[in-house]
Design a protein around this motif. Sequence first.
Motif, PDB file in Angstrom:
ATOM      1  N   PHE A 249      -5.547 -32.778-126.686  1.00  0.00           N
ATOM      2  CA  PHE A 249      -4.471 -33.430-125.932  1.00  0.00           C
ATOM      3  C   PHE A 249      -3.136 -32.716-126.165  1.00  0.00           C
ATOM      4  O   PHE A 249      -2.379 -32.470-125.219  1.00  0.00           O
ATOM      5  CB  PHE A 249      -4.334 -34.897-126.351  1.00  0.00           C
ATOM      6  N   ASP A 250      -2.861 -32.397-127.429  1.00  0.00           N
ATOM      7  CA  ASP A 250      -1.584 -31.748-127.753  1.00  0.00           C
ATOM      8  C   ASP A 250      -1.493 -30.369-127.101  1.00  0.00           C
ATOM      9  O   ASP A 250      -0.435 -29.986-126.581  1.00  0.00           O
ATOM     10  CB  ASP A 250      -1.422 -31.630-129.269  1.00  0.00           C
ATOM     11  N   TRP A 251      -2.586 -29.614-127.149  1.00  0.00           N
ATOM     12  CA  TRP A 251      -2.589 -28.299-126.503  1.00  0.00           C
ATOM     13  C   TRP A 251      -2.341 -28.438-125.000  1.00  0.00           C
ATOM     14  O   TRP A 251      -1.575 -27.680-124.412  1.00  0.00           O
ATOM     15  CB  TRP A 251      -3.929 -27.626-126.767  1.00  0.00           C
ATOM     16  N   CYS A 252      -3.004 -29.412-124.416  1.00  0.00           N
ATOM     17  CA  CYS A 252      -2.906 -29.600-122.970  1.00  0.00           C
ATOM     18  C   CYS A 252      -1.464 -29.909-122.558  1.00  0.00           C
ATOM     19  O   CYS A 252      -1.007 -29.480-121.488  1.00  0.00           O
ATOM     20  CB  CYS A 252      -3.827 -30.747-122.549  1.00  0.00           C
ATOM     21  N   GLY A 253      -0.750 -30.613-123.410  1.00  0.00           N
ATOM     22  CA  GLY A 253       0.623 -30.962-123.082  1.00  0.00           C
ATOM     23  C   GLY A 253       1.612 -29.833-123.272  1.00  0.00           C
ATOM     24  O   GLY A 253       2.774 -29.964-122.856  1.00  0.00           O
ATOM     25  N   GLY A 254       1.171 -28.732-123.860  1.00  0.00           N
ATOM     26  CA  GLY A 254       2.109 -27.656-124.150  1.00  0.00           C
ATOM     27  C   GLY A 254       1.748 -26.334-123.523  1.00  0.00           C
ATOM     28  O   GLY A 254       2.231 -25.287-123.962  1.00  0.00           O
ATOM     29  N   THR A 255       0.890 -26.346-122.482  1.00  0.00           N
ATOM     30  CA  THR A 255       0.486 -25.090-121.857  1.00  0.00           C
ATOM     31  C   THR A 255       0.299 -25.292-120.363  1.00  0.00           C
ATOM     32  O   THR A 255      -0.015 -26.401-119.910  1.00  0.00           O
ATOM     33  CB  THR A 255      -0.850 -24.588-122.469  1.00  0.00           C
ATOM     34  N   ASP A 256       0.471 -24.216-119.601  1.00  0.00           N
ATOM     35  CA  ASP A 256       0.197 -24.288-118.172  1.00  0.00           C
ATOM     36  C   ASP A 256      -1.251 -23.924-117.863  1.00  0.00           C
ATOM     37  O   ASP A 256      -1.649 -23.866-116.691  1.00  0.00           O
ATOM     38  CB  ASP A 256       1.141 -23.370-117.387  1.00  0.00           C
ATOM     39  N   MET A 257      -2.071 -23.712-118.914  1.00  0.00           N
ATOM     40  CA  MET A 257      -3.492 -23.427-118.713  1.00  0.00           C
ATOM     41  C   MET A 257      -4.318 -24.695-118.543  1.00  0.00           C
ATOM     42  O   MET A 257      -5.512 -24.636-118.254  1.00  0.00           O
ATOM     43  CB  MET A 257      -4.043 -22.619-119.894  1.00  0.00           C
ATOM     44  N   CYS A 258      -3.712 -25.855-118.766  1.00  0.00           N
ATOM     45  CA  CYS A 258      -4.416 -27.128-118.623  1.00  0.00           C
ATOM     46  C   CYS A 258      -4.008 -27.773-117.302  1.00  0.00           C
ATOM     47  O   CYS A 258      -2.819 -27.944-117.037  1.00  0.00           O
ATOM     48  CB  CYS A 258      -4.083 -28.047-119.793  1.00  0.00           C
ATOM     49  N   PRO A 259      -4.957 -28.163-116.467  1.00  0.00           N
ATOM     50  CA  PRO A 259      -4.619 -28.741-115.167  1.00  0.00           C
ATOM     51  C   PRO A 259      -4.207 -30.210-115.216  1.00  0.00           C
ATOM     52  O   PRO A 259      -3.814 -30.766-114.191  1.00  0.00           O
ATOM     53  CB  PRO A 259      -5.916 -28.582-114.373  1.00  0.00           C
ATOM     54  N   LEU A 260      -4.291 -30.836-116.394  1.00  0.00           N
ATOM     55  CA  LEU A 260      -4.020 -32.272-116.500  1.00  0.00           C
ATOM     56  C   LEU A 260      -2.542 -32.515-116.775  1.00  0.00           C
ATOM     57  O   LEU A 260      -1.935 -31.835-117.605  1.00  0.00           O
ATOM     58  CB  LEU A 260      -4.866 -32.887-117.617  1.00  0.00           C
ATOM     59  N   ASP A 261      -1.968 -33.506-116.113  1.00  0.00           N
ATOM     60  CA  ASP A 261      -0.566 -33.862-116.348  1.00  0.00           C
ATOM     61  C   ASP A 261      -0.389 -34.597-117.667  1.00  0.00           C
ATOM     62  O   ASP A 261       0.568 -34.370-118.402  1.00  0.00           O
ATOM     63  CB  ASP A 261      -0.051 -34.734-115.191  1.00  0.00           C
TER      64      ASP A 261
END
Length: 465
Positions: A249-261
Amino acid sequence: MITRWVSGAALAVAATVPTAVSAHTATLEWWPCSGEKIAMECADLAVPLDWARPGGRTITLRIGRLPATGVAEGSVLVAYGGPGGPGIATTRAHPEIWANLRARMDVVTWDTRGYGEQFGGRSDGLPCVWTRVPYPKVPADDADFGRLADTNRGYAQACRHGDPEFFAHLSSADQARDMEAIRRALGGGGLNFYGASYAGLYGQAYARLFPGRVRTMVLDGTANHSDADWLREVGESARDNQAAMRRFFDWCGGTDMCPLDDAAHDWRKLVAKAEREPVAARRVEASYDAQDLRSLALGLARQGEAQWPVLGQAIQDALKGDASDLAPRRGARYPDLSTPVTECLDWPRFRDRAELAATLTRLRRIAPDTESAFTLATGTLACVGWPVPATNPPKPLPGGLPPLLGAGAWVESDATARVVRQAPGSVTIRHEGPGHTLYPFNPCARAHIDSYLTDRTMPPPDTVC
């Protein structure tokens, strides 16, 4: 259960095999293993099938040795886990990892009892069709719990009917007593042991049974089988899994490589959807309920940044109606496991659905995003109804042990640390990343482990490799 580390290498049989040496004798008769290009030696050792009846039926263990390349100062006994990982075939396939240790020590391994030719081993095996079965579903009511018990009993009887006595003596404590027989046959002296993955349970059992005979013991990427309250350890493993999902979750919130908002929000939305109705995985012609999704997603989350973009996209696609990218990459379409003979002798199982339900409620509080996934709360559901009781349940380590050395990557290092800290002076080497066991893949950890096994030199506390 515990992930299996098994080499796919074939194991050739010696053309002429000497009669097995008894566990009561002091020496082994070594011969060159057939087809060897790395000077590996083999020997046979006869041990009691039931260690409580030393004069009864015996079985034969196949032992393998990579002799020291320098002057041998002793030996290190190695086991690769599984349970059932063939020690000789795995050592033959990866001799290079032991090169530094072999400058001073013989590296000795064995094919563990019960896991024969089907696993690439040459010790006596249980005549059994090792069936892969779907991961058990959490029973919805008492009737479901009873049906689960009947189903498990049927799987177990398929393995048990050929040799009920052997079936009942495949616990990690039985393996530990075999280790003691090997130690004596090698000439005595303190035991030096490296146990990877599930073989760490063999080491923990040995430490309980023979604490005064341990010189060094390395537990690499193993589970904690040494808590007085096994359900407390279930809670700790759920906490570790929640931390693994939180990393994603933390990675997803700090990268543009994750498609999830909002990865955490989207994940919880998907699980809630699957609790109402399973989500289709069209490419593999399957559908996943919430329990399936937690196991599949956690498996990807624990693999680290290499798989996190895949997981993010898979969650987004599943929210749109297709969970295909969460499907296992190989093998079955659903989470599954092999017939857990050793595991069901090592771990308690729930007495009834009420005890299970209370545990699951507690795990939801501890780990709201992963709940019981990859914990023994669901893993031991495969043991409900088992025809043989758990003969080697978890127990704390005794006093008087020398310092032990643990090692592990994310999740595993936490569990291993909970084991070794029971012996004063122990240290756990951590790798802050994904993986399963450190010695084969991490040169930093391997150097520390070799120094400990040879000179009993401990790395500094909180060592990170």
